[in-house]
Motif scaffolding. Structure first.
Motif, PDB file in Angstrom:
ATOM      1  N   GLY A  38     149.341  92.006  98.002  1.00 31.20           N
ATOM      2  CA  GLY A  38     147.987  92.297  97.539  1.00 31.20           C
ATOM      3  C   GLY A  38     147.382  91.241  96.630  1.00 31.20           C
ATOM      4  O   GLY A  38     146.250  91.388  96.181  1.00 31.20           O
ATOM      5  N   ILE A  39     148.127  90.165  96.371  1.00 32.65           N
ATOM      6  CA  ILE A  39     147.603  89.106  95.494  1.00 32.65           C
ATOM      7  C   ILE A  39     147.641  87.722  96.162  1.00 32.65           C
ATOM      8  O   ILE A  39     147.487  86.700  95.503  1.00 32.65           O
ATOM      9  CB  ILE A  39     148.346  89.057  94.139  1.00 32.65           C
ATOM     10  CG1 ILE A  39     149.842  88.815  94.341  1.00 32.65           C
ATOM     11  CG2 ILE A  39     148.088  90.329  93.337  1.00 32.65           C
ATOM     12  CD1 ILE A  39     150.617  88.558  93.059  1.00 32.65           C
ATOM     13  N   GLY A  40     147.881  87.688  97.461  1.00 36.09           N
ATOM     14  CA  GLY A  40     147.872  86.432  98.192  1.00 36.09           C
ATOM     15  C   GLY A  40     149.120  85.589  98.025  1.00 36.09           C
ATOM     16  O   GLY A  40     149.124  84.415  98.383  1.00 36.09           O
ATOM     17  N   ALA A  41     150.183  86.158  97.511  1.00 31.91           N
ATOM     18  CA  ALA A  41     151.389  85.381  97.241  1.00 31.91           C
ATOM     19  C   ALA A  41     152.378  85.359  98.408  1.00 31.91           C
ATOM     20  O   ALA A  41     153.015  84.340  98.648  1.00 31.91           O
ATOM     21  CB  ALA A  41     152.082  85.913  95.994  1.00 31.91           C
ATOM     22  N   CYS A  42     152.514  86.439  99.148  1.00 30.63           N
ATOM     23  CA  CYS A  42     153.591  86.522 100.137  1.00 30.63           C
ATOM     24  C   CYS A  42     153.210  86.012 101.519  1.00 30.63           C
ATOM     25  O   CYS A  42     154.063  85.545 102.265  1.00 30.63           O
ATOM     26  CB  CYS A  42     154.134  87.942 100.231  1.00 30.63           C
ATOM     27  SG  CYS A  42     153.077  89.101 101.116  1.00 30.63           S
ATOM     28  N   GLY A  43     151.955  86.131 101.906  1.00 32.60           N
ATOM     29  CA  GLY A  43     151.506  85.619 103.191  1.00 32.60           C
ATOM     30  C   GLY A  43     151.645  86.564 104.368  1.00 32.60           C
ATOM     31  O   GLY A  43     151.316  86.193 105.493  1.00 32.60           O
ATOM     32  N   ASP A 118     160.416  68.172 107.534  1.00 32.33           N
ATOM     33  CA  ASP A 118     160.860  69.296 106.715  1.00 32.33           C
ATOM     34  C   ASP A 118     160.070  69.353 105.407  1.00 32.33           C
ATOM     35  O   ASP A 118     159.735  70.435 104.922  1.00 32.33           O
ATOM     36  CB  ASP A 118     162.358  69.208 106.434  1.00 32.33           C
ATOM     37  CG  ASP A 118     163.197  69.568 107.655  1.00 32.33           C
ATOM     38  OD1 ASP A 118     162.659  70.157 108.612  1.00 32.33           O
ATOM     39  OD2 ASP A 118     164.403  69.255 107.649  1.00 32.33           O
ATOM     40  N   ALA A 119     159.753  68.185 104.850  1.00 34.18           N
ATOM     41  CA  ALA A 119     158.972  68.146 103.607  1.00 34.18           C
ATOM     42  C   ALA A 119     157.571  68.711 103.827  1.00 34.18           C
ATOM     43  O   ALA A 119     157.047  69.429 102.969  1.00 34.18           O
ATOM     44  CB  ALA A 119     158.890  66.725 103.069  1.00 34.18           C
ATOM     45  N   GLU A 120     156.959  68.420 104.973  1.00 32.40           N
ATOM     46  CA  GLU A 120     155.626  68.973 105.273  1.00 32.40           C
ATOM     47  C   GLU A 120     155.696  70.479 105.489  1.00 32.40           C
ATOM     48  O   GLU A 120     154.794  71.208 105.071  1.00 32.40           O
ATOM     49  CB  GLU A 120     155.023  68.273 106.494  1.00 32.40           C
ATOM     50  CG  GLU A 120     154.587  66.864 106.208  1.00 32.40           C
ATOM     51  CD  GLU A 120     154.195  66.096 107.446  1.00 32.40           C
ATOM     52  OE1 GLU A 120     153.230  65.317 107.348  1.00 32.40           O
ATOM     53  OE2 GLU A 120     154.839  66.258 108.514  1.00 32.40           O
ATOM     54  N   VAL A 121     156.751  70.942 106.124  1.00 28.95           N
ATOM     55  CA  VAL A 121     156.933  72.397 106.290  1.00 28.95           C
ATOM     56  C   VAL A 121     157.047  73.043 104.916  1.00 28.95           C
ATOM     57  O   VAL A 121     156.358  74.017 104.625  1.00 28.95           O
ATOM     58  CB  VAL A 121     158.168  72.713 107.163  1.00 28.95           C
ATOM     59  CG1 VAL A 121     158.477  74.215 107.124  1.00 28.95           C
ATOM     60  CG2 VAL A 121     157.958  72.249 108.596  1.00 28.95           C
ATOM     61  N   ASP A 122     157.891  72.488 104.059  1.00 29.27           N
ATOM     62  CA  ASP A 122     158.088  73.052 102.720  1.00 29.27           C
ATOM     63  C   ASP A 122     156.793  73.051 101.910  1.00 29.27           C
ATOM     64  O   ASP A 122     156.513  74.016 101.198  1.00 29.27           O
ATOM     65  CB  ASP A 122     159.161  72.271 101.959  1.00 29.27           C
ATOM     66  CG  ASP A 122     160.547  72.444 102.558  1.00 29.27           C
ATOM     67  OD1 ASP A 122     160.746  73.373 103.363  1.00 29.27           O
ATOM     68  OD2 ASP A 122     161.426  71.628 102.221  1.00 29.27           O
ATOM     69  N   ALA A 123     156.018  71.995 102.013  1.00 30.97           N
ATOM     70  CA  ALA A 123     154.791  71.864 101.221  1.00 30.97           C
ATOM     71  C   ALA A 123     153.660  72.744 101.735  1.00 30.97           C
ATOM     72  O   ALA A 123     152.818  73.193 100.948  1.00 30.97           O
ATOM     73  CB  ALA A 123     154.328  70.407 101.208  1.00 30.97           C
ATOM     74  N   ASN A 124     153.653  73.027 103.032  1.00 34.42           N
ATOM     75  CA  ASN A 124     152.509  73.715 103.627  1.00 34.42           C
ATOM     76  C   ASN A 124     152.755  75.160 104.025  1.00 34.42           C
ATOM     77  O   ASN A 124     151.801  75.916 104.174  1.00 34.42           O
ATOM     78  CB  ASN A 124     152.027  72.943 104.862  1.00 34.42           C
ATOM     79  CG  ASN A 124     151.379  71.640 104.502  1.00 34.42           C
ATOM     80  OD1 ASN A 124     150.232  71.616 104.100  1.00 34.42           O
ATOM     81  ND2 ASN A 124     152.119  70.550 104.621  1.00 34.42           N
ATOM     82  N   LEU A 125     153.979  75.551 104.215  1.00 35.99           N
ATOM     83  CA  LEU A 125     154.277  76.922 104.638  1.00 35.99           C
ATOM     84  C   LEU A 125     154.854  77.670 103.441  1.00 35.99           C
ATOM     85  O   LEU A 125     156.038  77.544 103.136  1.00 35.99           O
ATOM     86  CB  LEU A 125     155.252  76.928 105.816  1.00 35.99           C
ATOM     87  CG  LEU A 125     155.351  78.249 106.551  1.00 35.99           C
ATOM     88  CD1 LEU A 125     154.058  78.542 107.310  1.00 35.99           C
ATOM     89  CD2 LEU A 125     156.517  78.237 107.504  1.00 35.99           C
ATOM     90  N   THR A 126     154.010  78.432 102.763  1.00 35.43           N
ATOM     91  CA  THR A 126     154.412  79.099 101.526  1.00 35.43           C
ATOM     92  C   THR A 126     154.614  80.603 101.701  1.00 35.43           C
ATOM     93  O   THR A 126     154.801  81.308 100.724  1.00 35.43           O
ATOM     94  CB  THR A 126     153.373  78.834 100.418  1.00 35.43           C
ATOM     95  OG1 THR A 126     152.102  79.325 100.854  1.00 35.43           O
ATOM     96  CG2 THR A 126     153.286  77.342 100.109  1.00 35.43           C
ATOM     97  N   ASN A 127     154.585  81.080 102.940  1.00 38.24           N
ATOM     98  CA  ASN A 127     154.830  82.496 103.202  1.00 38.24           C
ATOM     99  C   ASN A 127     156.268  82.852 102.835  1.00 38.24           C
ATOM    100  O   ASN A 127     157.162  82.024 102.949  1.00 38.24           O
ATOM    101  CB  ASN A 127     154.606  82.813 104.677  1.00 38.24           C
ATOM    102  CG  ASN A 127     153.176  82.646 105.111  1.00 38.24           C
ATOM    103  OD1 ASN A 127     152.537  81.644 104.797  1.00 38.24           O
ATOM    104  ND2 ASN A 127     152.668  83.606 105.842  1.00 38.24           N
TER     105      ASN A 127
END
Length: 150
Positions: A38-43, A118-127
């Protein structure tokens, strides 16, 4: 409020500050987009607005006026999208709660970075994944990128 939902023009007569998630789930009865935090953190609630991944639980309806919104149901009718197929092939889902949001975030990632490191995945996928299947998620992302995933 008029916008396009999964390719179809729709209208919702409600408060402009209503979170998009509730309009999608309660008014249009599309249950693939999940409520998590409910706060946009989990995705878990990730959808696309004009092909950009957004967290719909805290995204006010006013921001979608006249725009295209795509949910997991609009990605493909039969789970044939390359990212969905990669999720199946890599046996990613366990509890089934995060996959729709994670898949939508991945599709947006692959549009920006067709062959992500892998670095781009880590930086961009925050779910977040409650079951911690991150190694399978990463494998699925790389599989989808090799198969033209966006």
């Amino acid at each position: 409020m008029e916008f396009v939902l999964n390719g179809k023009p729709v209208r919702f007569d409600g408060e402009p500050d209503t979170p998009l998630l509730w309009v999608i789930r309660e008014h249009f009865k599309l249950a693939g987009t999940k409520f998590g935090c409910g706060i946009g953190a989990c995705g878990a609630c990730t959808v696309h607005v004009e092909d950009e991944a957004v967290r719909s639980c805290c995204y006010p309806l006013a921001l979608v006026k006249g725009k295209r919104v795509t949910t997991i149901e609009g990605l493909s009718k039969d789970s044939s999208h390359p990212v969905q197929q990669a999720w199946i092939a890599e046996d990613v889902p366990q509890c089934g709660y995060c996959p729709s949001g994670m898949i939508m975030a991945t599709v947006a990632l692959l549009k920006r970075h067709p062959k992500p490191s892998d670095a781009e995945v880590d930086a961009n996928l925050t779910n977040l994944c409650r079951c911690a299947t991150y190694h399978r998620i990463r494998a699925a992302i790389h599989r989808a990128s090799n198969e033209g995933g966006a």
